[in-house]
Design an enzyme around this catalytic site. Sequence first.
Site, PDB file in Angstrom:
ATOM      1  CG  ASP A 226      -2.256  -0.475   1.035  1.00  0.00           C
ATOM      2  OD1 ASP A 226      -2.734  -0.357  -0.098  1.00  0.00           O
ATOM      3  OD2 ASP A 226      -2.851  -0.993   1.998  1.00  0.00           O
TER       4      ASP A 226
HETATM    5  C1  GLC Z   1      -1.122   3.017   5.774  1.00  0.00           C
HETATM    6  C2  GLC Z   1      -0.276   1.997   6.483  1.00  0.00           C
HETATM    7  C3  GLC Z   1      -0.093   0.777   5.655  1.00  0.00           C
HETATM    8  C4  GLC Z   1      -1.460   0.278   5.293  1.00  0.00           C
HETATM    9  C5  GLC Z   1      -2.266   1.379   4.596  1.00  0.00           C
HETATM   10  C6  GLC Z   1      -3.665   0.898   4.337  1.00  0.00           C
HETATM   11  O1  GLC Z   1      -0.522   3.444   4.630  1.00  0.00           O
HETATM   12  O2  GLC Z   1       0.970   2.516   6.783  1.00  0.00           O
HETATM   13  O3  GLC Z   1       0.609  -0.206   6.354  1.00  0.00           O
HETATM   14  O4  GLC Z   1      -1.349  -0.814   4.445  1.00  0.00           O
HETATM   15  O5  GLC Z   1      -2.353   2.477   5.409  1.00  0.00           O
HETATM   16  O6  GLC Z   1      -4.388   1.776   3.561  1.00  0.00           O
HETATM   17  C1  GLC Z   2      -1.467  -3.535   5.450  1.00  0.00           C
HETATM   18  C2  GLC Z   2      -2.696  -3.598   4.588  1.00  0.00           C
HETATM   19  C3  GLC Z   2      -2.529  -4.553   3.443  1.00  0.00           C
HETATM   20  C4  GLC Z   2      -1.264  -4.264   2.712  1.00  0.00           C
HETATM   21  C5  GLC Z   2      -0.065  -4.232   3.634  1.00  0.00           C
HETATM   22  C6  GLC Z   2       1.190  -3.819   2.972  1.00  0.00           C
HETATM   23  O1  GLC Z   2      -1.333  -4.710   6.163  1.00  0.00           O
HETATM   24  O2  GLC Z   2      -3.819  -3.973   5.340  1.00  0.00           O
HETATM   25  O3  GLC Z   2      -3.621  -4.468   2.564  1.00  0.00           O
HETATM   26  O4  GLC Z   2      -1.095  -5.225   1.724  1.00  0.00           O
HETATM   27  O5  GLC Z   2      -0.310  -3.336   4.684  1.00  0.00           O
HETATM   28  O6  GLC Z   2       1.191  -2.485   2.627  1.00  0.00           O
END
Ligand code: GLC
Ligand code: GLC
Length: 819
Positions: A497
Amino acid sequence: MTRTNITIRKDPKFMKFGFFDDAAKEYCITTPFTPLPWINYLGNDGFYGLISNTAGGYCFYRDAKLRRIARYRYNDVPGDIGGRLYYIKDQDTVWSPAYRPAETELDSYECRHGMGYTTFNSSKNDVNAKLTFFVPLGSACELHKLEIVNNSSSAKELTVFSGIEWCLWNAVDDSQNYQRNLSIGELEVVGSTIYHKTEYRERRNHYAFFTVNAEVDGFDTDRDVFLGARRSWNNPVSVENGKSGNTVASGWYPIASHSIKVKLAPGEKKTYVFQLGYIEVPREEKWESKGVINKKPAIELINKYNTTEACEAAFDELKKYWNELLSIYHVESKDDKVNRMVNIWHQYQVMVTFNMSRSASYWETGIGRGMGFRDSCQDLLGFMHLIPERARDRIIDIASIQFENGSTYHQYQPLTKRGNADIGGGFNDDPLWLVACTAAYIRETGDTTILDHPTPFNNVEGSEKPLMEHLRRSINFTINNKGPHGLPLIGRADWNDCLNLNCFSEEPGESFQTFGPSEGPVAESVFIAGMFVKYGKEYADICDYVGLADEAKTIRAEVDKVKAATEEFGWDGEWFLRAYDAYGNKVGSNECEEGKIFIEPQGFCTMAGIGQEKGYGAKALDSIYKHLMNDYGIEILAPCYTTYHVELGEISSYPPGYKENGAIFTHNNPWCSVAATVIGDAEKAFDIYKRSCPAFLEDVSEIHRTEPYVYSQMIAGRAAVHYGEAKNSFLTGTAAWVVVDITQAILGVQPTLKGLSIKPCVTKDFGSYKVTRKFRGATYNISVIQDGSGKGLVVDGNAVEGNLIPDTGKKEYSVEFYI
Ligand code: GLC
Ligand code: GLC
């Protein structure tokens, strides 16, 4: 002073804070002073609670944001006060069986987190109290059973106080809209039952109640009277005085508290069942009389559990339910930690992630995102065998938020099941996860009727198409959205993400995920390429299975194209590249100054078999060991980004070693372990599994800090100030992937479209082992025997070619596999 220097670190007795009790399927915590609250979940379907090892936490009905029942303050100091409040007043001593809220030093303390329940067993001044918390199957309530025993040689006159602080339903409004909230709280008190009916007078048709199966000596519903001026939960004035105020709150801060005088002869025991329940009433039946709520459904629920026997029977049923679930996959090996994690905690954590997605934990407030599309799809991968019917419903719910073009909302709210417009779509890995979980569902059940299920797009009535059409559009979405190298476009982000290659945010506060021209036509993801090759093949297999041979052929040709493009443009020489950014520059290449190597494509492209003939997988895994491996697992990238890169986004916003900038993001570690099994490297597969596995980290609990029975989302990497410290326990896709990894890839019991296949990838040292697996209505008693004979599969005494157990329609199979 750095945190790692604090005194508990040096005291060996604090290396661990409890122990596993495998026979009871419990983790027993022996001190309230764990480094962080160590929590558990209550509830199976609808009514859920979170509970810490000092009975902190809260509960809600279906949706932690919209239907919060008990209040919880996340940023409180000290943390984790509030929750389920029990006090025992014994002359001048007031104590709590869960240590909190009274915080009086106890003579003994024990907290046991089990499968859907938590118990406390504590004593003070020769009084022993046992508190059991659980949500009975099929009912929207929590039961709190309190057993008190007088172990002294003289009579005791105690007063027991209970306490719950009500949340005014919408947890977001509850924490900000005080100008309204402080005037709307309403309650009714009848006998021992306190009804919370805020907003019931207008549009809500639900209320909550807190009751006890005994006559009470007093009650309070006005928090300020109960606590007294400027006091906290640890010393309420009414508890100190041994007397409730009998208040019925109007506005301000409504709570529910009972007081009961308890006389105990020496050796005598008394048991009370408290019940915290949630009730929905049809609109036309809301009132008993003007302003008086219809209590009939509440009384029915109360009566169901108002005896010790009924409460205990419900508890036994819960235990039985879990014993049955956990009998579907059961391993017996000589490695206790593997047995413990596979047979109990991995599967338990998967159930929790299935229920919660990433919405409600001690680190996810339940008021932010609801269910994640990719998160829930992946959670299903490890959940499938437990309750396939629920998995089926979930797949349909998830597919229903997909857009007509195959892309999808990234998240949805569980209560409304609608896509979350704030975050929208454009995460280009999302659609492929739908293929992944549907394929896994069919492999588990053989049920292809799910593919015919009429499923809407974006929840629009009338737009329904068979689920198969959703999968087709998922696959076509990748095919239709490729970049200059013939690799899939990344969109706002892929699984990571925080890899936001089309964001370019310069202002604080902008969302990395939604800001910027997210549909950039250049930035490509090698990770999605790996996904497409893996799940494209699985889609083609489904096509073949249901008689769509032409489509299978077409898709395999598309898979080959992406495979070839990845081998040509996605390989960096020693490992797979991560991506191309919006300028067409490489991300995750040896040519980069920082972020030279990323974990995700190594795992996925190897699992997908990309470059297998050229030995890419083995090289990629060696590179992981060389550059990313630390004591507790594989870091997500190296070297960490030391400055903010506007063209990379959130990933470079984190200080080095944390989160997506170089922590171990545990979710992707099992990908590499599975990848190792794909290339037949049993040593690496098991080593990777063990490194981040919670039970294997129990002995370093003082460094790791989070619960040793479940995975945390991340463990700080070598570049971090607090190397080895874990964060965000419980809700992580690791749970599901690790089930896939250890139960299927390593131990080798693999559901396939045609039946159960046995394909172990275990080290010699691991020895022989047995697995019991219930699958499509039959029980398979499997022995994997390491006698060096290499004889392979024997079913009911007959040698069988290959790995697939032929389905002969029997109810029970005896299977041996000789290595
Ligand atoms: C934020 C978090 C990330 C997560 C994302 C979800 O960026 O740092 O870990 O996956 O939110 O939208
Ligand atoms: C968080 C989010 C997941 C994402 C991950 C890596 O765990 O929930 O959707 O893949 O972060 O960013």
